[in-house]
Write an enzyme that holds these catalytic residues in place. Structure first.
Site, short mmCIF file in Angstrom:
data_model
loop_
_atom_site.label_atom_id
_atom_site.label_comp_id
_atom_site.label_asym_id
_atom_site.label_seq_id
_atom_site.Cartn_x
_atom_site.Cartn_y
_atom_site.Cartn_z
N TYR A 120 0.84 -1.20 0.00
CA TYR A 120 0.00 0.00 0.00
C TYR A 120 0.88 1.26 0.00
O TYR A 120 0.50 2.28 0.53
CB TYR A 120 -0.96 -0.01 1.19
N TYR A 138 -10.97 -0.71 0.73
CA TYR A 138 -10.80 -0.36 2.15
C TYR A 138 -9.50 0.39 2.41
O TYR A 138 -9.36 1.06 3.41
CB TYR A 138 -11.00 -1.58 3.06
N ARG A 139 -8.54 0.28 1.50
CA ARG A 139 -7.31 1.08 1.55
C ARG A 139 -6.66 0.98 0.19
O ARG A 139 -7.01 0.10 -0.61
CB ARG A 139 -6.37 0.59 2.65
#
Ligand code: ADP
Length: 531
Positions: free
Chosen positions: A92, A478-479
């Site tokens: 991420y 969600y991310r």
């Protein structure tokens, strides 16, 4: 060296020497060698440094007062800051910022466990406390509480929670399990949320709301503040834990399967993570392999499997509590699943506590340790080794979230499979979806990149297209990594992007100079915002 936008080398040097006076020169990093450590090791821009988001340097303060002073100087010199806790947000974006030239504010030196309350089962920590650190602290002090950790245990409680990271036990929604924050605002002001705003309040980490608007959720996945302390609720050490594998035969069984799971989850019978896998697709049975090659429908594949005793679906359920409670929950789960003919349930691990963590290693179940709150790196190293074997270092996760129902899961399988086909991506990696958040399923898809810029470019574009397709279906993520933050925010477009405009209004009020994490979650400060 990549300077922040609009800042001359001379002003930058002046700012870094002011930072050095606050933290000591050894804690301000501007050499290329040091900056490399704050780049995203999994960047999908390998070989394209002109496009990669590269910091101008990093600063590592030791105290809240130093953070406040750094923020004041950053405002004076318009130096953007990207706070990280341990910077291990791999897949991420790692430690790297969204905007090239941003300085990383590395909080790893602020690493104290400030309080563990065993009776009410909570902890107050600073950002640099990793899961491994905290686990060792609990064991060294013989404290009878469990932490909840994500698959790789080297990240921090605060960094993982702020990016809405997840684990496996009943407290696996890390942000949802927090209670109380201390935050340095972009103007250097220090606030505490909830009852933490009452001087010396004993309720800071036991009562979430305090009085008035509950604001700590605004600091998750945001660029509104730098979190310097955070409380988390913990699970008291359990007497026992058990897990079992449920296998459900046919593709179309997914609707009753997920209806039963919804009942079990919403009734708190199952309160640990579970995944739903299309395990039939991993089968090495020659008839199944041939059917997959031929591209038979999901329903037909299930029928072929049923004749051979190979189930379509697979999940592992976890139980925690006193043995008598586990027995009762387990019996109830068996009773509910008896409604789907052909379902099998097999007992897995059965643990009594305290136990020797070395006895938990289980090659069949890589998640065994994490499901008992024991941090490790086995799962992470497995995927890293697989990528390294193919010389593919780049990695970014796309994680759309859907409601946990059969029709929705089937719709997502269908739409993503079609999208992958149209984009020439082959079959989507959708065989495992996770229930990290109650009532939802996360469909984790990884984008693996290598060092061929042309191939990487196509993958990045395809990835953005998948985000848009998910958005057209009403599914967000969600991310996401900084590279995709604008795109994910863009699909949250209700009422002409009213949510983003709200974020921008808050951003401009709290951070008029736009110094904190520009572009984080698609929120840009006024001076850097495109029209
Ligand atoms: P981890 O410690 O789990 O490796 P990171 O430090 O990589 O997590 O943080 C994940 C993301 O959360 C960062 O990219 C950053 O945007 C945000 N973040 C981390 N720590 C803080 C903090 N203390 N205050 C504000 N934002 C933070």
């Amino acid at each position: 060296m990549q300077l922040p936008p609009g800042v001359s080398q001379e002003r930058f040097n002046e700012a870094t020497s002011r930072f050095a006076r606050v933290v000591g020169p050894e804690w301000v990093f501007t050499s290329d060698e040091d900056i490399d450590l704050y780049r995203d090791v999994n960047t999908p821009f390998m070989g394209e440094e002109d496009l990669e988001y590269i910091p101008s340097g990093a600063i590592a303060p030791k105290s809240v007062e130093e953070v406040q002073e750094i923020v004041r100087i950053a405002n004076e010199f318009l130096i953007p800051l990207w706070p990280i806790s341990t910077g291990r947000n791999l897949a991420y974006g790692g430690a790297a910022p969204r905007l090239t030239g941003t300085m990383v504010l590395d909080l790893k030196r602020m690493n104290r466990v400030l309080e563990v309350n065993e009776k009410l089962a909570y902890v107050l920590v600073e950002p640099g406390v990793s899961y491994f650190d905290f686990y060792r602290y609990l064991r060294a002090n013989n404290l009878k509480v469990w932490l909840d950790c994500p698959d790789p245990g080297w990240g921090s409680l605060i960094g993982n929670a702020l990016d809405h990271g997840v684990g496996h036990t009943p407290f696996r929604d890390h942000f949802g399990s927090h209670c109380g924050m201390e935050v340095v605002l972009p103007n250097g002001e220090l606030i505490r949320t909830g009852p933490g705003a009452i001087p010396n309040s004993p309720s800071w980490n036991t009562f979430k709301y305090g009085f008035g608007p509950h604001i700590s959720p605004m600091f998750g996945q945001s660029n509104f503040g730098i979190v310097t302390k955070m409380g988390f609720w913990l699970l008291p050490e359990q007497q026992a834990a058990r897990d079992c594998v449920v296998q459900v035969p046919l593709y179309e069984n997914v609707t009753p399967f997920l209806e039963i799971m919804a009942h079990l989850v919403c009734s708190s019978i199952i309160d640990g993570s579970w995944q739903i896998e299309r395990s039939i697709r991993q089968s090495q049975d020659p008839d199944i392999r041939a059917a997959l090659e031929k591209g038979v429908s999901n329903e037909e594949l299930g029928q072929i499997g049923a004749k051979k005793g190979i189930a379509y679906w697979w999940t592992r359920l976890h139980f925690y509590g006193p043995p008598g409670v586990i027995d009762a929950k387990y019996a109830y789960v068996r009773e509910k699943f008896a409604a789907i003919p052909g379902t099998t349930i097999t007992l897995g691990g059965d643990y009594r506590f305290p136990l020797d963590p070395d006895t938990v290693d289980n090659s069949e179940d890589l998640f065994a340790k994490a499901s008992l709150g024991i941090p490790e790196l086995a799962i992470f190293s497995l995927t890293a080794q697989a990528r390294a074997a193919q010389s593919l270092r780049g990695q970014a996760g796309f994680s759309p979230v859907i409601p946990a129902t059969g029709p929705e899961l089937m719709r997502a399988h269908r739409d993503f499979t079609e999208a992958f086909r149209e984009l020439g991506l082959g079959a989507p990696t959708l065989d495992v979806v996770w229930s990290w958040f109650d009532r939802s399923l996360v469909m984790l898809m990884g984008m693996i990149t290598g060092d061929d810029p042309q191939a990487n470019k196509i993958k990045r574009e395809n990835f953005k297209r998948l985000i848009a397709i998910a958005g057209e279906n009403g599914w967000g993520a969600y991310r996401t990594a900084p590279l995709f933050m604008d795109e994910v925010m863009a699909v949250h477009s209700f009422n002409n992007h009213a949510l983003r405009r709200f974020h921008e209004t808050v951003k401009d009020a709290l951070d008029p100079n736009g110094i904190l994490a520009p572009g984080k979650s698609g929120i840009w400060p006024k001076r850097l915002r495109k029209s």
